[in-house]
Write a protein that holds these residues in place. Structure first.
Motif, PDB file in Angstrom:
ATOM      1  N   GLY A  29       0.828  -1.200   0.000  1.00 32.83           N
ATOM      2  CA  GLY A  29       0.000   0.000   0.000  1.00 32.83           C
ATOM      3  C   GLY A  29       0.861   1.247   0.000  1.00 32.83           C
ATOM      4  N   ASP A  52       0.901   9.214   6.991  1.00 29.39           N
ATOM      5  CA  ASP A  52      -0.439   8.632   6.889  1.00 29.39           C
ATOM      6  C   ASP A  52      -0.331   7.268   6.207  1.00 29.39           C
ATOM      7  OD1 ASP A  52      -3.140   8.114   6.674  1.00 29.39           O
ATOM      8  OD2 ASP A  52      -3.593   9.900   5.481  1.00 29.39           O
ATOM      9  N   ASP A  74      -1.663   3.614   4.912  1.00 27.28           N
ATOM     10  CA  ASP A  74      -2.814   2.858   4.437  1.00 27.28           C
ATOM     11  C   ASP A  74      -2.250   1.569   3.830  1.00 27.28           C
ATOM     12  OD1 ASP A  74      -5.226   1.895   3.556  1.00 27.28           O
ATOM     13  OD2 ASP A  74      -5.621   3.541   2.154  1.00 27.28           O
ATOM     14  N   GLU A 127      -1.859  -2.939   3.866  1.00 30.01           N
ATOM     15  CA  GLU A 127      -2.473  -4.241   4.149  1.00 30.01           C
ATOM     16  C   GLU A 127      -1.481  -5.329   3.779  1.00 30.01           C
ATOM     17  OE1 GLU A 127      -5.164  -5.141   0.254  1.00 30.01           O
ATOM     18  OE2 GLU A 127      -6.022  -3.749   1.704  1.00 30.01           O
ATOM     19  N   VAL A 152      -4.317  -5.169   8.233  1.00 31.79           N
ATOM     20  CA  VAL A 152      -4.477  -3.779   7.809  1.00 31.79           C
ATOM     21  C   VAL A 152      -3.925  -2.826   8.871  1.00 31.79           C
ATOM     22  CG1 VAL A 152      -6.190  -1.979   7.304  1.00 31.79           C
ATOM     23  CG2 VAL A 152      -6.451  -4.261   6.332  1.00 31.79           C
ATOM     24  N   LYS A 206      -4.108   1.270   9.186  1.00 35.65           N
ATOM     25  CA  LYS A 206      -4.529   2.604   8.741  1.00 35.65           C
ATOM     26  C   LYS A 206      -4.352   3.515   9.942  1.00 35.65           C
ATOM     27  CE  LYS A 206      -7.670   1.367   5.092  1.00 35.65           C
ATOM     28  NZ  LYS A 206      -8.774   1.808   4.289  1.00 35.65           N
ATOM     29  N   LYS A 245      -2.347   7.470  11.343  1.00 34.26           N
ATOM     30  CA  LYS A 245      -1.563   8.680  11.088  1.00 34.26           C
ATOM     31  C   LYS A 245      -0.606   8.872  12.263  1.00 34.26           C
ATOM     32  CE  LYS A 245      -4.719  11.271   8.234  1.00 34.26           C
ATOM     33  NZ  LYS A 245      -5.397  12.538   7.972  1.00 34.26           N
TER      34      LYS A 245
END
Length: 177
Positions: free
Chosen positions: A40, A54, A56, A58, A117, A119, A121
């Motif tokens: 990602g 940031d 993102d 997986e 995953v 996700k 910041k």
């Protein structure tokens, strides 16, 4: 007069464009695992407090993992040792918990969910994306590394965080428009 005005506007546009390339404020980093598969993207963005990171991603193993900026922008698989040591332009001790730390590249651990995953910041308050000693845009570039274990925040030189399992190269030409 109109010719001169157009010339000045053209010159200003060229100069402003050159500044944007010289000092990107936002970029995308493609994170890859040890086999070269993309996990990602990570968006880096200069903000008043430092650089916002940031994630993102997986395909990572579940659990807590260390994450650090490293001193070279080379992610040669499978072990990513080509990325060098943690980014440490001020020659500090390692660890966000160390009284003589931290490296500019030290970041808080991340949590990867059971489905692989992440996700999240993070804020990197010591680094910058503009020119200077703590800029991520060094002559050799820098990289972002995720490790197999969490960083304990103290152990020298890298927090006893285990093998490097993901890497993304950071360089000006990868600037996000």
């Amino acid at each position: 007069m109109k010719k001169n005005m157009l010339l000045y506007i053209s010159m200003a546009s060229v100069l402003l464009g050159a500044c944007a390339i010289e000092n990107p404020k936002k970029m995308e980093v493609d994170m890859k695992n040890e086999t070269g598969d993309s996990l990602g993207k990570v968006i880096l963005q200069e903000v008043a407090e430092g650089v916002e990171v940031d994630l993102d991603l997986e395909g990572l193993p579940p659990g807590e993992h260390g994450i650090h900026f490293h001193e070279k922008g080379v992610c040669k698989r499978p072990d990513f040792v080509t990325a060098g040591n943690h980014f440490n332009p001020d020659d500090k001790k390692h660890g966000l918990l160390h009284p003589e730390g931290a490296h500019a590249g030290d970041l808080p651990n991340i949590i990867v969910e059971d489905d692989g995953v992440a996700k999240v910041k993070l804020m990197a308050p010591i680094v910058t994306m503009t020119k200077g000693k703590t800029s991520l845009f060094t002559k050799d570039g820098t990289s972002l590394i995720i490790t197999e274990n969490k960083d304990d925040g103290m152990t020298q030189p890298s927090g006893d965080s285990g093998a490097r399992i993901a890497c993304g190269e950071i360089a000006k030409e990868k600037e996000k428009k």
